[in-house]
Design a protein around this motif. Structure first.
Motif, PDB file in Angstrom:
ATOM      1  N   SER A  22       3.957  10.666  -6.990  1.00 58.18           N
ATOM      2  CA  SER A  22       4.624  10.648  -8.302  1.00 58.18           C
ATOM      3  C   SER A  22       6.078  10.188  -8.230  1.00 58.18           C
ATOM      4  CB  SER A  22       4.543  12.039  -8.957  1.00 58.18           C
ATOM      5  OG  SER A  22       3.194  12.431  -9.117  1.00 58.18           O
ATOM      6  N   ILE A  23       6.337   9.191  -7.383  1.00 58.76           N
ATOM      7  CA  ILE A  23       7.675   8.598  -7.283  1.00 58.76           C
ATOM      8  C   ILE A  23       7.651   7.282  -8.066  1.00 58.76           C
ATOM      9  CG2 ILE A  23       9.433   7.667  -5.727  1.00 58.76           C
ATOM     10  CD1 ILE A  23       8.271   9.543  -3.562  1.00 58.76           C
ATOM     11  N   THR A  24       8.386   7.201  -9.137  1.00 63.39           N
ATOM     12  CA  THR A  24       8.264   6.079 -10.069  1.00 63.39           C
ATOM     13  C   THR A  24       8.702   4.749  -9.467  1.00 63.39           C
ATOM     14  OG1 THR A  24       8.690   7.618 -11.889  1.00 63.39           O
ATOM     15  CG2 THR A  24       8.875   5.266 -12.373  1.00 63.39           C
ATOM     16  N   ARG A  25       9.872   4.726  -8.831  1.00 62.48           N
ATOM     17  CA  ARG A  25      10.393   3.486  -8.238  1.00 62.48           C
ATOM     18  C   ARG A  25      10.756   3.762  -6.784  1.00 62.48           C
ATOM     19  NH1 ARG A  25      10.433  -1.562  -9.127  1.00 62.48           N
ATOM     20  NH2 ARG A  25      12.681  -1.974  -9.190  1.00 62.48           N
ATOM     21  N   PRO A  26       9.787   3.744  -5.882  1.00 59.13           N
ATOM     22  CA  PRO A  26      10.052   4.111  -4.483  1.00 59.13           C
ATOM     23  C   PRO A  26      11.007   3.145  -3.787  1.00 59.13           C
ATOM     24  CG  PRO A  26       7.691   4.039  -4.966  1.00 59.13           C
ATOM     25  CD  PRO A  26       8.385   3.402  -6.111  1.00 59.13           C
ATOM     26  N   LYS A  27      11.823   3.703  -2.919  1.00 58.90           N
ATOM     27  CA  LYS A  27      12.685   2.907  -2.039  1.00 58.90           C
ATOM     28  C   LYS A  27      12.153   3.051  -0.609  1.00 58.90           C
ATOM     29  CE  LYS A  27      16.698   4.692  -3.076  1.00 58.90           C
ATOM     30  NZ  LYS A  27      18.170   4.868  -3.058  1.00 58.90           N
ATOM     31  N   ILE A  28      11.810   1.915  -0.008  1.00 60.37           N
ATOM     32  CA  ILE A  28      11.152   1.922   1.300  1.00 60.37           C
ATOM     33  C   ILE A  28      12.045   1.260   2.343  1.00 60.37           C
ATOM     34  CG2 ILE A  28       9.148   1.109   2.601  1.00 60.37           C
ATOM     35  CD1 ILE A  28       7.612   1.117  -0.105  1.00 60.37           C
ATOM     36  N   ALA A  29      12.313   1.989   3.425  1.00 62.64           N
ATOM     37  CA  ALA A  29      13.078   1.449   4.548  1.00 62.64           C
ATOM     38  C   ALA A  29      12.105   0.953   5.614  1.00 62.64           C
ATOM     39  CB  ALA A  29      13.995   2.515   5.134  1.00 62.64           C
ATOM     40  N   VAL A  30      12.441  -0.177   6.248  1.00 67.76           N
ATOM     41  CA  VAL A  30      11.600  -0.766   7.291  1.00 67.76           C
ATOM     42  C   VAL A  30      12.407  -0.833   8.582  1.00 67.76           C
ATOM     43  CG1 VAL A  30      10.196  -2.752   7.959  1.00 67.76           C
ATOM     44  CG2 VAL A  30      10.408  -2.131   5.545  1.00 67.76           C
ATOM     45  N   LEU A  31      11.824  -0.347   9.667  1.00 71.62           N
ATOM     46  CA  LEU A  31      12.505  -0.378  10.959  1.00 71.62           C
ATOM     47  C   LEU A  31      12.228  -1.693  11.677  1.00 71.62           C
ATOM     48  CD1 LEU A  31      11.810   3.234  12.269  1.00 71.62           C
ATOM     49  CD2 LEU A  31      13.688   2.418  10.817  1.00 71.62           C
ATOM     50  N   ALA A  71       0.831  -1.203   0.000  1.00 68.06           N
ATOM     51  CA  ALA A  71       0.000   0.000   0.000  1.00 68.06           C
ATOM     52  C   ALA A  71       0.867   1.256   0.000  1.00 68.06           C
ATOM     53  CB  ALA A  71      -0.930  -0.008   1.210  1.00 68.06           C
ATOM     54  N   LEU A  72       1.928   1.245   0.783  1.00 64.92           N
ATOM     55  CA  LEU A  72       2.842   2.380   0.847  1.00 64.92           C
ATOM     56  C   LEU A  72       3.524   2.598  -0.503  1.00 64.92           C
ATOM     57  CD1 LEU A  72       4.225   4.549   2.511  1.00 64.92           C
ATOM     58  CD2 LEU A  72       5.798   2.813   3.386  1.00 64.92           C
ATOM     59  N   ASN A  73       3.951   1.521  -1.136  1.00 71.53           N
ATOM     60  CA  ASN A  73       4.585   1.608  -2.447  1.00 71.53           C
ATOM     61  C   ASN A  73       3.633   2.216  -3.476  1.00 71.53           C
ATOM     62  OD1 ASN A  73       6.897   0.699  -4.282  1.00 71.53           O
ATOM     63  ND2 ASN A  73       5.169  -0.362  -5.244  1.00 71.53           N
ATOM     64  N   GLN A  74       2.377   1.760  -3.475  1.00 70.28           N
ATOM     65  CA  GLN A  74       1.402   2.282  -4.429  1.00 70.28           C
ATOM     66  C   GLN A  74       1.062   3.740  -4.141  1.00 70.28           C
ATOM     67  OE1 GLN A  74       0.728   0.415  -6.967  1.00 70.28           O
ATOM     68  NE2 GLN A  74      -0.587   1.915  -7.977  1.00 70.28           N
ATOM     69  N   THR A  75       0.992   4.103  -2.856  1.00 71.06           N
ATOM     70  CA  THR A  75       0.740   5.491  -2.487  1.00 71.06           C
ATOM     71  C   THR A  75       1.860   6.405  -2.979  1.00 71.06           C
ATOM     72  OG1 THR A  75      -0.620   4.996  -0.547  1.00 71.06           O
ATOM     73  CG2 THR A  75       0.601   7.060  -0.505  1.00 71.06           C
ATOM     74  N   LEU A  76       3.084   5.970  -2.820  1.00 73.38           N
ATOM     75  CA  LEU A  76       4.212   6.779  -3.277  1.00 73.38           C
ATOM     76  C   LEU A  76       4.182   6.966  -4.792  1.00 73.38           C
ATOM     77  CD1 LEU A  76       6.948   5.201  -0.990  1.00 73.38           C
ATOM     78  CD2 LEU A  76       6.095   7.541  -0.833  1.00 73.38           C
ATOM     79  N   ILE A  77       3.740   5.940  -5.515  1.00 72.91           N
ATOM     80  CA  ILE A  77       3.650   6.036  -6.978  1.00 72.91           C
ATOM     81  C   ILE A  77       2.495   6.932  -7.398  1.00 72.91           C
ATOM     82  CG2 ILE A  77       3.178   4.729  -9.089  1.00 72.91           C
ATOM     83  CD1 ILE A  77       4.586   2.318  -7.720  1.00 72.91           C
ATOM     84  N   GLU A  78       1.291   6.664  -6.885  1.00 71.56           N
ATOM     85  CA  GLU A  78       0.083   7.362  -7.328  1.00 71.56           C
ATOM     86  C   GLU A  78      -0.040   8.771  -6.741  1.00 71.56           C
ATOM     87  OE1 GLU A  78      -3.602   5.316  -6.977  1.00 71.56           O
ATOM     88  OE2 GLU A  78      -2.766   3.396  -7.586  1.00 71.56           O
TER      89      GLU A  78
END
Length: 363
Positions: free
Chosen positions: A200-209, A190-197
């Motif tokens: 407007s971040i095409t290829r998001p990089k997500i860090a997990v704690l 969901a976070l990845n899709q939110t960043l894209i839609e």
């Protein structure tokens, strides 16, 4: 879909009027050119706002309406929910201020779902007092999840830092039992899709704690990283989502580290919000992501201690307004992009006929 020249209608719920809600709302709207950018629709009380407008010596004029569909461009629209005078007791909650906070939120949400407003910006509420009055949720996120029948994601955003939390308004003793591999996978998707839609971040990089100190130190201080978080990260990474971690939370929020990622997923409320509010307090925005409707709010509370003193800072509320508008426009651009994308050309079937050439009719 809204046309390109559509002026976004921004609905505003007023929160607890004995806090700083009306003050920061009105201060955000004092610029005479503000209505060139969007159409405000406040769900409140004309008499209440007139009283506080005079208290803070603000030069504003409202267009009073009975429902959001009557809002006019170029004006500060006020859906007048209460015609009587309000008993203002700045600095402490009251039954009256709590009831109006609930009524304002419910009226604004109904207008949002009916399409009478495009986005919703919520001023701070007193959760404890609202629960006492029969409100079923410990915050806005749970309320919108129920209304929209979909799980949302509590997402704090600024220009440089974006932090989501896996669990939010629950006791710290219940955090470990409320995380799972499947839940984390769903939230990262969901976070990845939110960043894209929405951003407007095409290829998001997500860090997990990690959940535990030092991310568990290889199992010495806990096994959640080994059993739950790392497997979720690996599975998503293997399927093309750029996910990294788990990182120890105590050392992650250094500029040289967090700025390498587009967003962070923290495991619980204070793990993510404490550093976010330290680093981005004046410009931070709380966004309920992964829902079909757009809702933002400032990243602070009712601030009873400064209510009525004319010192409340409206910048976070203004950021909430313009973030909601930006997300609305980004979503529409994304929908346009996806609806107009080129379809793959159908390959000719292997029947000896070139389907790109016309077939001669039989003589």
């Amino acid at each position: 879909m809204s046309p390109k020249n559509h002026k976004v209608r921004v609905g505003i719920s007023i929160g607890d009027f004995n806090g700083i809600g009306p003050e920061i709302i009105m201060k955000s709207l004092t610029d005479k050119t503000i209505t060139d950018f969007f159409t405000p629709v406040i769900f409140g009380s004309g008499k209440l706002f007139t009283y506080q407008k005079n208290l803070f010596k603000l030069n504003l004029n409202f267009n009073y309406i009975t429902e959001a569909s009557q809002a006019q461009n170029g004006k500060l629209n006020m859906v007048n929910l209460v015609k009587e005078n309000s008993n203002v007791e700045l600095g402490k909650p009251s039954e009256e201020s709590t009831k109006m906070a609930i009524d304002s939120l419910e009226a604004a949400t109904e207008a949002l779902m009916k399409g009478e407003i495009d986005v919703l910006v919520t001023a701070p509420i007193n959760k404890d007092e609202m629960v006492k009055m029969g409100f079923k949720h410990a915050g806005h996120t749970g309320y919108f999840e129920e209304k929209f029948n979909k799980k949302g994601l509590m997402f704090l955003v600024s220009e440089d830092l974006k932090v989501a939390v896996s669990t939010h308004h629950i006791p710290i003793s219940q955090v470990a039992e409320n995380i799972s591999k499947e839940k984390i996978k769903k939230q990262i998707r969901a976070l990845n899709q939110t960043l894209i839609e929405d951003f407007s971040i095409t290829r998001p990089k997500i860090a997990v704690l990690g959940l535990n100190p030092h991310s568990g130190d290889g199992g010495v201080i806990g096994n959640e990283e080994i059993d739950i978080i790392s497997p979720a990260i690996k599975e998503l990474s293997d399927n093309g989502i750029l996910t990294f971690g788990p990182f120890p939370a105590d050392s992650f929020f250094q500029p040289a580290k967090y700025k390498n990622y587009d967003a962070v997923l923290a495991m619980y409320h204070d793990q993510g919000l404490a550093p976010f509010k330290t680093l981005a307090y004046e410009e931070g925005v709380n966004y309920t992501a992964a829902l079909p409707f757009i809702r933002t709010s400032p990243d602070h509370g009712v601030a009873y201690d400064i209510a009525g003193k004319n010192i409340a800072d409206e910048r976070s509320f203004m950021e909430a307004i313009f973030t909601a508008i930006k997300i609305f426009n980004n979503r529409n651009d994304y929908k346009d992009l996806m609806s107009n994308r080129l379809q793959p050309k159908r390959m000719p079937s292997d029947n000896g006929i070139d389907e790109d050439l016309p077939i001669e009719s039989e003589m």
